[in-house]
Design a protein around this motif. Structure first.
Motif, mmCIF file in Angstrom:
data_model
loop_
_atom_site.group_PDB
_atom_site.id
_atom_site.type_symbol
_atom_site.label_atom_id
_atom_site.label_comp_id
_atom_site.label_asym_id
_atom_site.label_seq_id
_atom_site.Cartn_x
_atom_site.Cartn_y
_atom_site.Cartn_z
ATOM 1 N N GLU A 4 -10.159 -43.842 41.611
ATOM 2 C CA GLU A 4 -9.800 -42.708 40.770
ATOM 3 C C GLU A 4 -8.334 -42.313 40.920
ATOM 4 O OE1 GLU A 4 -12.964 -39.562 40.542
ATOM 5 O OE2 GLU A 4 -13.717 -40.652 42.281
ATOM 6 N N MET A 5 -7.644 -42.943 41.833
ATOM 7 C CA MET A 5 -6.228 -42.624 42.037
ATOM 8 C C MET A 5 -5.374 -43.490 41.122
ATOM 9 S SD MET A 5 -5.556 -40.098 43.927
ATOM 10 C CE MET A 5 -3.852 -40.337 44.393
ATOM 11 N N THR A 6 -5.175 -43.020 39.910
ATOM 12 C CA THR A 6 -4.338 -43.738 38.957
ATOM 13 C C THR A 6 -2.874 -43.651 39.382
ATOM 14 O OG1 THR A 6 -4.026 -41.756 37.600
ATOM 15 C CG2 THR A 6 -5.942 -43.140 37.109
ATOM 16 N N GLU A 7 -2.028 -44.467 38.755
ATOM 17 C CA GLU A 7 -0.600 -44.432 39.066
ATOM 18 C C GLU A 7 -0.018 -43.042 38.780
ATOM 19 O OE1 GLU A 7 1.691 -47.500 37.320
ATOM 20 O OE2 GLU A 7 0.440 -49.139 38.095
ATOM 21 N N ARG A 8 -0.475 -42.413 37.728
ATOM 22 C CA ARG A 8 0.040 -41.083 37.398
ATOM 23 C C ARG A 8 -0.349 -40.074 38.475
ATOM 24 N NH1 ARG A 8 -1.143 -38.955 31.487
ATOM 25 N NH2 ARG A 8 -3.270 -38.647 32.274
ATOM 26 N N ARG A 9 -1.566 -40.126 38.924
ATOM 27 C CA ARG A 9 -1.994 -39.201 39.971
ATOM 28 C C ARG A 9 -1.249 -39.468 41.284
ATOM 29 N NH1 ARG A 9 -8.526 -39.137 38.640
ATOM 30 N NH2 ARG A 9 -8.298 -38.020 36.645
ATOM 31 N N GLN A 10 -1.010 -40.737 41.561
ATOM 32 C CA GLN A 10 -0.240 -41.059 42.766
ATOM 33 C C GLN A 10 1.170 -40.481 42.685
ATOM 34 O OE1 GLN A 10 -0.468 -45.332 43.077
ATOM 35 N NE2 GLN A 10 -2.297 -45.250 44.374
ATOM 36 N N GLU A 48 -4.235 -33.073 35.987
ATOM 37 C CA GLU A 48 -4.153 -34.050 37.080
ATOM 38 C C GLU A 48 -4.148 -33.347 38.446
ATOM 39 O OE1 GLU A 48 -5.031 -36.719 36.218
ATOM 40 O OE2 GLU A 48 -3.549 -38.041 35.313
ATOM 41 N N LEU A 49 -3.507 -32.191 38.518
ATOM 42 C CA LEU A 49 -3.537 -31.428 39.763
ATOM 43 C C LEU A 49 -4.972 -31.004 40.092
ATOM 44 C CD1 LEU A 49 -0.397 -29.123 39.302
ATOM 45 C CD2 LEU A 49 -0.619 -31.071 40.874
ATOM 46 N N ALA A 50 -5.714 -30.604 39.057
ATOM 47 C CA ALA A 50 -7.117 -30.241 39.273
ATOM 48 C C ALA A 50 -7.931 -31.447 39.730
ATOM 49 C CB ALA A 50 -7.699 -29.658 37.983
ATOM 50 N N ALA A 51 -7.633 -32.617 39.148
ATOM 51 C CA ALA A 51 -8.338 -33.832 39.558
ATOM 52 C C ALA A 51 -8.021 -34.190 41.010
ATOM 53 C CB ALA A 51 -7.957 -34.992 38.633
ATOM 54 N N LEU A 52 -6.760 -34.051 41.401
ATOM 55 C CA LEU A 52 -6.366 -34.344 42.775
ATOM 56 C C LEU A 52 -6.999 -33.350 43.750
ATOM 57 C CD1 LEU A 52 -2.610 -35.168 42.123
ATOM 58 C CD2 LEU A 52 -4.318 -36.752 43.053
ATOM 59 N N GLU A 53 -7.164 -32.112 43.293
ATOM 60 C CA GLU A 53 -7.863 -31.136 44.120
ATOM 61 C C GLU A 53 -9.327 -31.532 44.265
ATOM 62 O OE1 GLU A 53 -8.644 -26.293 44.378
ATOM 63 O OE2 GLU A 53 -7.256 -27.136 42.886
ATOM 64 N N LEU A 55 -10.466 -34.485 44.290
ATOM 65 C CA LEU A 55 -10.512 -35.633 45.194
ATOM 66 C C LEU A 55 -10.253 -35.244 46.646
ATOM 67 C CD1 LEU A 55 -8.567 -38.220 43.004
ATOM 68 C CD2 LEU A 55 -10.996 -38.277 43.577
ATOM 69 N N GLY A 56 -9.871 -33.993 46.855
ATOM 70 C CA GLY A 56 -9.660 -33.521 48.221
ATOM 71 C C GLY A 56 -8.248 -33.665 48.737
ATOM 72 N N TYR A 57 -7.289 -34.034 47.865
ATOM 73 C CA TYR A 57 -5.926 -34.261 48.308
ATOM 74 C C TYR A 57 -5.035 -33.019 48.186
ATOM 75 C CZ TYR A 57 -7.195 -39.197 48.231
ATOM 76 O OH TYR A 57 -7.795 -40.408 48.460
ATOM 77 N N LEU A 58 -5.442 -32.072 47.344
ATOM 78 C CA LEU A 58 -4.687 -30.833 47.167
ATOM 79 C C LEU A 58 -5.630 -29.649 47.304
ATOM 80 C CD1 LEU A 58 -2.471 -31.702 44.041
ATOM 81 C CD2 LEU A 58 -1.803 -31.797 46.459
ATOM 82 N N THR A 59 -5.053 -28.503 47.576
ATOM 83 C CA THR A 59 -5.842 -27.281 47.627
ATOM 84 C C THR A 59 -5.148 -26.224 46.783
ATOM 85 O OG1 THR A 59 -6.920 -25.670 49.083
ATOM 86 C CG2 THR A 59 -4.691 -26.351 49.676
ATOM 87 N N HIS A 60 -5.906 -25.241 46.342
ATOM 88 C CA HIS A 60 -5.415 -24.212 45.433
ATOM 89 C C HIS A 60 -5.472 -22.870 46.148
ATOM 90 C CE1 HIS A 60 -5.574 -22.475 41.056
ATOM 91 N NE2 HIS A 60 -4.574 -22.016 41.764
ATOM 92 N N TRP A 61 -4.329 -22.314 46.519
ATOM 93 C CA TRP A 61 -4.306 -21.018 47.176
ATOM 94 C C TRP A 61 -4.571 -19.931 46.145
ATOM 95 C CZ3 TRP A 61 0.716 -21.420 50.619
ATOM 96 C CH2 TRP A 61 0.534 -22.467 51.547
ATOM 97 N N HIS A 62 -5.469 -19.041 46.463
ATOM 98 C CA HIS A 62 -5.897 -18.044 45.475
ATOM 99 C C HIS A 62 -4.776 -17.094 45.076
ATOM 100 C CE1 HIS A 62 -6.352 -15.794 49.264
ATOM 101 N NE2 HIS A 62 -6.231 -14.692 48.530
ATOM 102 N N ALA A 65 -0.347 -19.935 41.764
ATOM 103 C CA ALA A 65 -0.748 -20.841 40.692
ATOM 104 C C ALA A 65 -0.508 -22.295 41.074
ATOM 105 C CB ALA A 65 0.037 -20.511 39.430
ATOM 106 N N GLY A 66 0.157 -22.527 42.198
ATOM 107 C CA GLY A 66 0.494 -23.888 42.595
ATOM 108 C C GLY A 66 -0.510 -24.490 43.555
ATOM 109 N N ARG A 67 -0.279 -25.777 43.854
ATOM 110 C CA ARG A 67 -1.123 -26.502 44.796
ATOM 111 C C ARG A 67 -0.331 -26.872 46.047
ATOM 112 N NH1 ARG A 67 -3.801 -26.233 39.738
ATOM 113 N NH2 ARG A 67 -5.981 -26.822 40.038
#
Length: 355
Positions: A4-10, A48-53, A55-62, A65-67
């Protein structure tokens, strides 16, 4: 997950981590589009940021708005995405020149290595002196002191001597004690602690053991003494760069400062990592939650062994928050370990024995 890690997500994950390392601020899609002139829309980046989140690679601080990267995100970055650039030729020459100026003083090597690591990586450094970390048995004496009291004198391969008295249920003559000591000297010749433990366990499980109760007791005392020595050596760290480390925004709270001070002074969180580093080749990176001890799970550690294989080895590296400049830190640790190994090889005269 890897599929699921496409080049764009990487690419997006790499940019988010690089930006977060630099600024310590969660990264928004609009910033990525603007700063890196991406051809994707902000909406696409947000997806894509939501997808990476997911996948467990990013987190969203409440509160933002960023990761921000997770430990898994940093691990993926270190293994797959980061640029592996060595220190510049100028930096390498400067570092080698500094070591050349103190080439005859081992204590100054240790201090210089810590200072260079801290200054270059902008985090705290840890260095151990080169030594034979694996205690090896050399010789044993059992001496009758008084009635049932016996003195055990243990000599290890590096010249370390340990003495311990113990009491028997019944007195034994010196001749018998000397025979038992000779027997154990033959069985344990040049043995590390693991081999002595195997001997002890094998004898206890055997139907017809070759060692009597006294000899088994002595073996048990030897294992404990050698284990205590290794634990003691593994907790002796020289550290530098506390100021550089505390300049990081992660240490704005007094409690966090107190925690890192205790960790660097005691070495408790770092000691368990030594066997892993000694048993491996190259630089080892342990990130956040990958640590076995709770107090280490907000830190990353980059470590490498250095020295002369089968002679003396040491550990050096950098500790800091998980938001660490991994490419530069890894390059620095790798280069300093190479310099230290080269100097020790020159001392011991064995280029082929580099650790």
């Amino acid at each position: 997950m890897a599929a699921e890690m496409t080049e764009r997500r990487q690419l997006i994950l790499k940019l988010v981590i690089q930006e977060f390392i630099e600024t310590s601020t969660p990264v928004a899609s609009e910033l990525l589009v603007r700063k890196y002139a991406l051809t994707y829309s902000s909406a696409t980046i947000r997806n894509e940021l939501a997808a990476l989140e997911g996948l467990g690679y990013l987190t969203h601080w409440h509160t933002s708005a960023g990761r921000a990267p997770t430990d898994a995100g940093y691990r993926y970055y270190v293994e797959n995405l980061m640029d592996r650039t060595p220190l510049s030729a100028t930096e390498q020459r400067t570092i080698r020149h500094q070591f050349y100026q103190v080439r005859s003083e081992l204590d100054q090597w240790i201090q210089l290595a810590g200072a260079v690591l801290a200054r270059t990586a902008q985090n705290a450094s840890v260095v151990t002196a080169p030594r034979a970390y694996q205690a090896r048995f050399k010789h044993l004496e059992l001496i009758a002191i008084h009635d049932t009291t016996v003195l055990l004198v243990l000599v290890l391969h590096d010249g370390t001597i340990r003495q311990q008295s113990f009491t028997l249920e019944t007195a034994r003559p010196q001749e018998e004690l000397s025979r038992s000591a000779g027997k154990l000297n033959d069985r344990c010749h040049d043995a590390p602690i693991a081999r002595i433990e195997e001997t002890l366990q094998g004898e206890r499980a055997a139907e017809a053991p070759q060692l009597d109760e006294l000899e088994l007791l002595v073996l048990d005392l030897i294992v404990k003494a050698m284990g205590q020595l290794e634990d003691q050596l593994n907790s002796q760290f020289y550290s530098n760069g506390l100021i550089e480390m505390l300049n990081q925004p992660e240490f704005a709270q007094v409690a966090r400062v107190r925690q890192v001070l205790e960790m660097l002074q005691s070495g408790k969180g770092l000691g368990p990592l030594i066997p892993r580093v000694l048993a491996s080749n190259g630089v080892q990176v342990i990130i956040g939650g990958e640590h076995s001890r709770d107090e280490m799970r907000e830190y990353s550690v980059v470590l490498s062994r250095y020295g002369v294989a089968d002679e003396v080895v040491g550990i050096l590296g950098v500790i800091g928050p998980t938001r660490m400049a991994y490419p530069r830190t890894i390059s620095t640790v790798r280069y300093i370990s190479t310099v230290m190994s080269d100097m020790l090889n020159n001392m011991y005269g064995g280029e082929s024995n580099r650790a």
